[in-house]
Scaffold this motif. Sequence first.
Motif, PDB file in Angstrom:
ATOM      1  N   UNK A  77       0.835  -1.206   0.000  1.00 13.02           N
ATOM      2  CA  UNK A  77       0.000   0.000   0.000  1.00 13.02           C
ATOM      3  C   UNK A  77       0.868   1.253   0.000  1.00 13.02           C
ATOM      4  N   UNK A  78       1.913   1.258   0.821  1.00 13.01           N
ATOM      5  CA  UNK A  78       2.831   2.402   0.861  1.00 13.01           C
ATOM      6  C   UNK A  78       3.445   2.621  -0.519  1.00 13.01           C
ATOM      7  N   UNK A  79       3.849   1.544  -1.161  1.00 16.60           N
ATOM      8  CA  UNK A  79       4.435   1.627  -2.500  1.00 16.60           C
ATOM      9  C   UNK A  79       3.453   2.278  -3.482  1.00 16.60           C
ATOM     10  N   UNK A  80       2.221   1.824  -3.461  1.00 16.82           N
ATOM     11  CA  UNK A  80       1.216   2.366  -4.386  1.00 16.82           C
ATOM     12  C   UNK A  80       0.837   3.800  -4.029  1.00 16.82           C
ATOM     13  N   UNK A  81       0.769   4.122  -2.735  1.00 21.10           N
ATOM     14  CA  UNK A  81       0.494   5.497  -2.328  1.00 21.10           C
ATOM     15  C   UNK A  81       1.611   6.439  -2.787  1.00 21.10           C
ATOM     16  N   UNK A  82       2.844   5.983  -2.691  1.00 15.88           N
ATOM     17  CA  UNK A  82       3.974   6.815  -3.105  1.00 15.88           C
ATOM     18  C   UNK A  82       3.882   7.164  -4.591  1.00 15.88           C
ATOM     19  N   UNK A  83       3.286   6.279  -5.373  1.00 15.65           N
ATOM     20  CA  UNK A  83       3.128   6.558  -6.808  1.00 15.65           C
ATOM     21  C   UNK A  83       2.156   7.709  -7.079  1.00 15.65           C
ATOM     22  N   UNK A  84       1.344   8.067  -6.107  1.00 15.60           N
ATOM     23  CA  UNK A  84       0.461   9.224  -6.285  1.00 15.60           C
ATOM     24  C   UNK A  84       1.299  10.491  -6.475  1.00 15.60           C
ATOM     25  N   UNK A  85       2.374  10.605  -5.704  1.00 20.60           N
ATOM     26  CA  UNK A  85       3.227  11.793  -5.806  1.00 20.60           C
ATOM     27  C   UNK A  85       4.415  11.591  -6.743  1.00 20.60           C
ATOM     28  N   UNK A  86       4.983  10.416  -6.736  1.00 21.53           N
ATOM     29  CA  UNK A  86       6.172  10.122  -7.543  1.00 21.53           C
ATOM     30  C   UNK A  86       5.853   8.966  -8.482  1.00 21.53           C
ATOM     31  N   UNK A  87       5.781   9.252  -9.763  1.00 19.39           N
ATOM     32  CA  UNK A  87       5.368   8.235 -10.745  1.00 19.39           C
ATOM     33  C   UNK A  87       6.438   7.169 -10.982  1.00 19.39           C
ATOM     34  N   UNK A  88       7.697   7.561 -10.943  1.00 18.96           N
ATOM     35  CA  UNK A  88       8.804   6.641 -11.239  1.00 18.96           C
ATOM     36  C   UNK A  88       9.496   6.188  -9.951  1.00 18.96           C
ATOM     37  N   UNK A  89      10.237   5.085 -10.051  1.00 28.78           N
ATOM     38  CA  UNK A  89      10.994   4.559  -8.908  1.00 28.78           C
ATOM     39  C   UNK A  89      12.330   5.306  -8.797  1.00 28.78           C
ATOM     40  N   UNK A  90      12.264   6.509  -8.290  1.00 29.60           N
ATOM     41  CA  UNK A  90      13.443   7.358  -8.134  1.00 29.60           C
ATOM     42  C   UNK A  90      13.831   7.415  -6.657  1.00 29.60           C
ATOM     43  N   UNK A  91      14.917   8.163  -6.378  1.00 28.69           N
ATOM     44  CA  UNK A  91      15.312   8.366  -4.977  1.00 28.69           C
ATOM     45  C   UNK A  91      14.185   9.030  -4.196  1.00 28.69           C
ATOM     46  N   UNK A  92      13.530   9.994  -4.814  1.00 30.66           N
ATOM     47  CA  UNK A  92      12.419  10.694  -4.150  1.00 30.66           C
ATOM     48  C   UNK A  92      11.283   9.723  -3.834  1.00 30.66           C
ATOM     49  N   UNK A  93      11.026   8.800  -4.739  1.00 33.51           N
ATOM     50  CA  UNK A  93       9.982   7.789  -4.527  1.00 33.51           C
ATOM     51  C   UNK A  93      10.300   6.962  -3.280  1.00 33.51           C
ATOM     52  N   UNK A  94      11.520   6.414  -3.207  1.00 29.86           N
ATOM     53  CA  UNK A  94      11.883   5.557  -2.075  1.00 29.86           C
ATOM     54  C   UNK A  94      12.018   6.354  -0.773  1.00 29.86           C
ATOM     55  N   UNK A  95      12.391   7.617  -0.896  1.00 31.69           N
ATOM     56  CA  UNK A  95      12.434   8.483   0.293  1.00 31.69           C
ATOM     57  C   UNK A  95      11.022   8.651   0.858  1.00 31.69           C
ATOM     58  N   UNK A  96      10.042   8.831  -0.017  1.00 32.70           N
ATOM     59  CA  UNK A  96       8.651   8.941   0.417  1.00 32.70           C
ATOM     60  C   UNK A  96       8.183   7.620   1.044  1.00 32.70           C
ATOM     61  N   UNK A  97       8.544   6.510   0.429  1.00 35.16           N
ATOM     62  CA  UNK A  97       8.174   5.191   0.986  1.00 35.16           C
ATOM     63  C   UNK A  97       8.708   5.029   2.408  1.00 35.16           C
TER      64      UNK A  97
END
Length: 166
Positions: free
Chosen positions: A117-137
């Motif tokens: 769920x956290x992974x999918x929620x993070x995609x709301x703000x960050x579309x790609x698997x970037x550093x920002x994406x994993x930082x949000x996760x």
Amino acid sequence: MLKYLNGYDSQLKAQVQTLIDQDKLGEYLLSKYPTIHEYTTDKSLYSYVQTLKNTHMRNAVPISKVLYDTKIRDIHTALGTHTFVSRVQGGKLKAKNEIRISHIFKKVPEPFLRMIVVHELAHIKEKEHTKAFYKLCTHIEPAYHQLEFDLRLYLTYRDIFGVLYV
């Protein structure tokens, strides 16, 4: 055999292979995650996701639909999906966010469900698997990377031995 662990260090994979060979991977998972979650309906899953979203991403766009999806079968490529649909209604552009989680996660420990769920929620703000994406996760779930690894262990177990949690 260890397709879910492809990106990991060979030493770590050797340790996992030893657990498999000694038939102890299931014991390891059950000792760490002994019980399954209670969010087995689409309605309870939606409520669970909304709670996480409202706690950690209050200002993010709303989620219109959350459900368990029986069509997500290739869990090697996707455990869940996040879709963003834009439609023109009258003179306005309407956007809808949907999260679909593979139905195999109806009977798993809550930390595994939370990681997805956290992974999918993070995609709301960050579309790609970037550093920002994993930082949000990791902002939403500090143990995100450990949970992802343990979930990969569970998927490995499931491929070899079958379902662990009933």
